[in-house]
Scaffold this motif. Structure first.
Motif, PDB file in Angstrom:
ATOM      1  N   VAL A  98       0.857  -1.187   0.000  1.00  0.00           N
ATOM      2  CA  VAL A  98       0.000   0.000   0.000  1.00  0.00           C
ATOM      3  C   VAL A  98       0.889   1.231   0.000  1.00  0.00           C
ATOM      4  CG1 VAL A  98      -1.702   1.339   1.303  1.00  0.00           C
ATOM      5  CG2 VAL A  98      -1.881  -1.157   1.229  1.00  0.00           C
ATOM      6  N   ALA A  99       0.612   2.184  -0.892  1.00  0.00           N
ATOM      7  CA  ALA A  99       1.410   3.411  -0.977  1.00  0.00           C
ATOM      8  C   ALA A  99       0.510   4.628  -0.859  1.00  0.00           C
ATOM      9  CB  ALA A  99       2.177   3.460  -2.295  1.00  0.00           C
ATOM     10  N   ASN A 141      -3.121  10.783  -8.737  1.00  0.00           N
ATOM     11  CA  ASN A 141      -1.950   9.897  -8.764  1.00  0.00           C
ATOM     12  C   ASN A 141      -1.644   9.424 -10.179  1.00  0.00           C
ATOM     13  OD1 ASN A 141      -1.630   9.987  -5.969  1.00  0.00           O
ATOM     14  ND2 ASN A 141      -2.795   8.105  -5.617  1.00  0.00           N
ATOM     15  N   VAL A 142      -2.682   9.050 -10.903  1.00  0.00           N
ATOM     16  CA  VAL A 142      -2.498   8.527 -12.254  1.00  0.00           C
ATOM     17  C   VAL A 142      -1.943   9.613 -13.174  1.00  0.00           C
ATOM     18  CG1 VAL A 142      -3.638   7.454 -14.214  1.00  0.00           C
ATOM     19  CG2 VAL A 142      -4.353   6.863 -11.890  1.00  0.00           C
ATOM     20  N   ALA A 143      -2.481  10.827 -13.055  1.00  0.00           N
ATOM     21  CA  ALA A 143      -1.990  11.930 -13.883  1.00  0.00           C
ATOM     22  C   ALA A 143      -0.528  12.239 -13.574  1.00  0.00           C
ATOM     23  CB  ALA A 143      -2.855  13.164 -13.671  1.00  0.00           C
ATOM     24  N   LEU A 144      -0.183  12.242 -12.298  1.00  0.00           N
ATOM     25  CA  LEU A 144       1.211  12.497 -11.922  1.00  0.00           C
ATOM     26  C   LEU A 144       2.138  11.424 -12.479  1.00  0.00           C
ATOM     27  CD1 LEU A 144       0.675  13.673  -8.238  1.00  0.00           C
ATOM     28  CD2 LEU A 144       1.518  15.078 -10.138  1.00  0.00           C
ATOM     29  N   LEU A 145       1.676  10.182 -12.489  1.00  0.00           N
ATOM     30  CA  LEU A 145       2.451   9.095 -13.089  1.00  0.00           C
ATOM     31  C   LEU A 145       2.693   9.361 -14.574  1.00  0.00           C
ATOM     32  CD1 LEU A 145       3.587   6.117 -12.959  1.00  0.00           C
ATOM     33  CD2 LEU A 145       1.282   5.401 -13.634  1.00  0.00           C
ATOM     34  N   LEU A 146       1.653   9.774 -15.286  1.00  0.00           N
ATOM     35  CA  LEU A 146       1.774  10.020 -16.728  1.00  0.00           C
ATOM     36  C   LEU A 146       2.649  11.233 -17.018  1.00  0.00           C
ATOM     37  CD1 LEU A 146      -1.934   9.363 -17.774  1.00  0.00           C
ATOM     38  CD2 LEU A 146       0.022   7.828 -18.064  1.00  0.00           C
ATOM     39  N   ASP A 170       7.840   4.201  -0.381  1.00  0.00           N
ATOM     40  CA  ASP A 170       7.725   4.878  -1.672  1.00  0.00           C
ATOM     41  C   ASP A 170       6.372   5.554  -1.811  1.00  0.00           C
ATOM     42  OD1 ASP A 170      10.224   4.086  -2.463  1.00  0.00           O
ATOM     43  OD2 ASP A 170       9.524   2.374  -3.633  1.00  0.00           O
ATOM     44  N   PRO A 171       6.333   6.782  -2.317  1.00  0.00           N
ATOM     45  CA  PRO A 171       5.055   7.411  -2.620  1.00  0.00           C
ATOM     46  C   PRO A 171       4.356   6.693  -3.772  1.00  0.00           C
ATOM     47  CG  PRO A 171       6.851   8.778  -3.413  1.00  0.00           C
ATOM     48  CD  PRO A 171       7.471   7.662  -2.639  1.00  0.00           C
ATOM     49  N   ALA A 172       3.072   6.946  -3.935  1.00  0.00           N
ATOM     50  CA  ALA A 172       2.257   6.188  -4.882  1.00  0.00           C
ATOM     51  C   ALA A 172       2.816   6.204  -6.297  1.00  0.00           C
ATOM     52  CB  ALA A 172       0.822   6.720  -4.861  1.00  0.00           C
ATOM     53  N   VAL A 173       3.217   7.370  -6.787  1.00  0.00           N
ATOM     54  CA  VAL A 173       3.685   7.454  -8.175  1.00  0.00           C
ATOM     55  C   VAL A 173       4.909   6.582  -8.390  1.00  0.00           C
ATOM     56  CG1 VAL A 173       4.714   9.004  -9.886  1.00  0.00           C
ATOM     57  CG2 VAL A 173       2.663   9.713  -8.636  1.00  0.00           C
ATOM     58  N   GLU A 174       5.846   6.627  -7.448  1.00  0.00           N
ATOM     59  CA  GLU A 174       7.051   5.805  -7.588  1.00  0.00           C
ATOM     60  C   GLU A 174       6.723   4.324  -7.476  1.00  0.00           C
ATOM     61  OE1 GLU A 174       9.674   7.275  -8.624  1.00  0.00           O
ATOM     62  OE2 GLU A 174       8.702   9.225  -8.360  1.00  0.00           O
ATOM     63  N   ALA A 175       5.808   3.990  -6.581  1.00  0.00           N
ATOM     64  CA  ALA A 175       5.419   2.586  -6.429  1.00  0.00           C
ATOM     65  C   ALA A 175       4.717   2.083  -7.682  1.00  0.00           C
ATOM     66  CB  ALA A 175       4.512   2.429  -5.209  1.00  0.00           C
TER      67      ALA A 175
END
Length: 315
Positions: free
Chosen positions: A66-67, A132-137, A105-110
């Motif tokens: 869980v992140a 979170n999803v947008a930050l990942l992209l 790890d924060p969500a984006v890194e995980a």
């Protein structure tokens, strides 16, 4: 039905309906849950992440990392929905004190690590705001090839629940939603057009309380849930998990969906049904109807299954 395990990342903001969606996902052998990530939405991210951990412990599934994710939308001030979901996000049941914590790890890194390590692309199910999803992209644009599809709870073609046009998840972070819808990744939109039809009656909520500890928990949190329609309480986020298991319950239409990010229609999701701007392009499979009887029959049958799996968790 899914014949092989589908690898999933669940990005959530529990929240009562998220909690029930996760409860089902944790107990279905059809899913290989790779990661759970919390985001600010129904309540603050510290609380949504804690609620993910509580449900893992309740169902004896602490094997899934869980992140913790974004504390606020990309550009807007964060406003929660505690008036609907309670201060904790999951009232109505006395969960014990947590025994485990989120990973460092924060969500984006995980998310990036899980996707990078995967041999095959992974489905991301998002039932909160899409921050979170947008930050990942944004941070890792090359990761798109490792994302199989998005199953998104949010949006509406027929009217909103926080304004005349906007649904809560999109309204919370419309800028993030715009990035996701413009990503080019396969999207299935499960919005208010179906989730306001997928209701659990008040009598059913009372009845499930008698089906073991899981029924007691679900009945408790649903009773505390302040999202109410005349015929019962909507199970918004549960529909994403139902779609993965029984897509035949849904009627889908392919549309070009635009997200409004400013003005009085902010948070609106607009389908170009007349092809005025999209030049034939499509970006989303939009759920526009659902077999409501099949939904409730399925959900009520899941309670005894979840209760059994609580004591015999998936390994």
């Amino acid at each position: 039905m899914i014949m092989e395990k589908e690898a999933l990342i669940l990005d959530m903001d529990p929240g009562i309906d998220d909690a029930i969606a996760l409860s089902i996902a944790l107990t279905r052998p059809e899913f290989d849950l790779k990661l759970l990530t919390g985001v600010a939405g129904n309540v603050a991210v510290e609380k949504t992440t804690a609620n993910l951990l509580k449900l893992e412990e309740f169902f004896n599934r602490t094997d899934i990392p869980v992140a913790m994710g974004a504390k606020a939308p990309l550009k807007r001030e964060f406003k929660d929905a505690s008036y609907i979901h309670g201060e904790s996000g999951m009232p109505g049941y006395d969960f014990p004190e947590l025994k485990h914590q989120p990973i460092d790890d924060p969500a984006v890194e995980a998310m990036h690590q899980v996707l990078s390590d995967a041999a095959e692309p992974i489905t991301i199910v998002a039932t909160g705001s899409y921050t979170n999803v947008a930050l990942l992209l944004i941070k890792y644009p090359d990761i798109k090839s490792k994302i199989k599809r998005f199953i998104l709870m949010g949006g509406s073609l027929s009217g909103g629940n926080v304004s005349s046009v906007a649904e809560f998840n999109i309204f919370t972070d419309p800028d993030a939603a715009k990035i996701v819808y413009e990503s080019g990744i396969d999207i299935t939109m499960i919005g208010l057009d179906v989730t306001l039809k997928a209701l659990l009656s008040n009598q059913s909520i009372e009845n499930v309380a008698e089906i073991g500890e899981v029924g007691k928990m679900i009945s408790g949190v649903m009773t505390a849930y302040n999202d109410i329609e005349a015929a019962g309480k909507p199970m918004h986020d549960v529909n994403t998990i139902l779609f993965l298991l029984h897509p035949e319950f849904f009627t889908l239409e392919d549309h070009m969906v635009y997200v409004i990010t400013e003005g009085p229609a902010i948070g609106g999701t607009i389908a170009d049904t007349q092809d005025r701007w999209s030049n034939g392009k499509l970006n989303a499979h939009v759920a526009v109807d659902i077999n409501t009887k099949a939904f409730e029959d399925w959900f009520l049958a899941e309670i005894p299954h979840m209760n059994q799996m609580k004591d015999h968790p998936i390994k």
